[in-house]
Design an enzyme around this catalytic site. Sequence first.
Site, short mmCIF file in Angstrom:
data_model
loop_
_atom_site.label_atom_id
_atom_site.label_comp_id
_atom_site.label_asym_id
_atom_site.label_seq_id
_atom_site.Cartn_x
_atom_site.Cartn_y
_atom_site.Cartn_z
N THR A 46 0.83 -1.20 0.00
CA THR A 46 0.00 0.00 0.00
C THR A 46 0.87 1.26 0.00
O THR A 46 0.61 2.21 -0.75
CB THR A 46 -0.92 0.01 1.23
N TYR A 109 -12.68 -4.34 -1.81
CA TYR A 109 -13.87 -3.98 -2.59
C TYR A 109 -14.84 -5.14 -2.78
O TYR A 109 -16.04 -4.99 -2.60
CB TYR A 109 -13.49 -3.39 -3.97
N TYR A 135 -2.08 -10.20 5.01
CA TYR A 135 -2.12 -8.79 5.41
C TYR A 135 -3.57 -8.40 5.65
O TYR A 135 -4.39 -8.39 4.73
CB TYR A 135 -1.48 -7.94 4.31
N ARG A 140 -8.93 -0.25 5.31
CA ARG A 140 -8.69 0.09 3.90
C ARG A 140 -9.44 -0.83 2.95
O ARG A 140 -9.82 -0.41 1.86
CB ARG A 140 -7.19 0.02 3.57
N LYS A 163 0.58 -9.83 8.71
CA LYS A 163 0.68 -8.41 9.04
C LYS A 163 -0.70 -7.99 9.51
O LYS A 163 -1.63 -7.88 8.73
CB LYS A 163 1.12 -7.60 7.82
N ILE A 205 5.96 -4.42 9.93
CA ILE A 205 6.09 -3.96 8.55
C ILE A 205 5.71 -2.50 8.58
O ILE A 205 4.55 -2.15 8.73
CB ILE A 205 5.24 -4.80 7.59
#
Length: 296
Positions: A46, A109, A135, A140, A163, A205
Site C-alpha cells: 500500500t 472492494y 495482510y 482500507r 501483518k 512492517i
Amino acid sequence: MSNLFEGVFTALITPFKNNQIDGEAFRNLIEFQIANGVHGIVPCGTTGESATLSHEEHREVIRLAILAAAGRVKVIAGAGSNSTSESIELARHAQQAGADGALLITPYYNKPGQEGLYQHYRAIAESVQIPLVLYNVPGRTGVDLLPATVARLANMGSIVGLKEATGGMERASTIRRMCGNAITLFSGDDATFLPFLSIGGKGVISVTSNVAPAQMVAIWNAWQAGDAAKALEAHEFLLDLNQKLFCETNPIPVKAAAAMLGLCEPEIRLPLTWLAENNQAIVRATLVKMGLLAAA
C-alpha cells in the site's frame, strides 16, 4: 518456516520522477534502509502505491528491490489483489524474480466472507512455493480476516506470517493463542510495534521506517537484548512521528517526509494528492524536533 521473517521490515515508498519510477532514488532509499539496520524491505505494498502501478511497473519495482537488496536483507514482494488469479500471477512473478516472500492483502472492494478469504489464500498457497505473509487492514479493504480464519490458514506450510494492522492487542493475542508458532505476527501499525512484541509478535512492517529506520530498529534491538525500559524509551521517542505520518491517507505524509529528507522527489500519483501545507509544516516540525531534519 514461521520464523523465516523477523524484525523491522520497511513498507517501501515508490519514488517517482516525471510520473516514472525513479530507480536511482529507489536504490538509494534501499541503501539507506540497509545502512540503518532493517531486516527486510516490502516493495509494492500500500505504501508503495501499488494500486496505481501498472503490471509492468510492479514487476520492475520488485526486480529493482531484489537487485538492490542483493541478499543483504529479506525482500517480501507485495502481490496482493482483489482478483485471486491476479494475485497468483503476482506471487508467481515474485517467486521467479527471487523474492524471499510475498505479501498478500485481503481482497478489497469485493468483500468476500471468511470462506471466500480462506479459499482465496488457499488457492494462492497451492499455486506457488514462495513463503506467504497475509495482510489484514480492514480500514482500507472493507473486509476483516478473523482469527479463526487465520488459524485455518496457518496449517498451510507456505503461509508463514500475518501483518495485522487493526492495532488491537486483544485481536493479536487471540491470533497468537490460536496459532502459536505456526505463524509469525507482524504489527502493521507502527505505534503498536512494541505492544506486539510484548504479546509474542516478531516484527513490524513499517511505514515510519522509510524515514526513521534506525529509530524503529532501536525498538527491536532493545527488546531482543531484554532491555524493556530502553525499548519503551525508543517507542515513546517515535510516537509523535508515528501519529503525524498518518495525518492524511498513507502514503501521502510519509512520502512528503521522505521528500523533505531528500530521499525522493515530491511526487505522488492521483487519485492521491500532495500533503496539505498545514500538515507539511506539522510533519517538518516533527522531523526537526526528532533531529532527523535540520531546522530551516
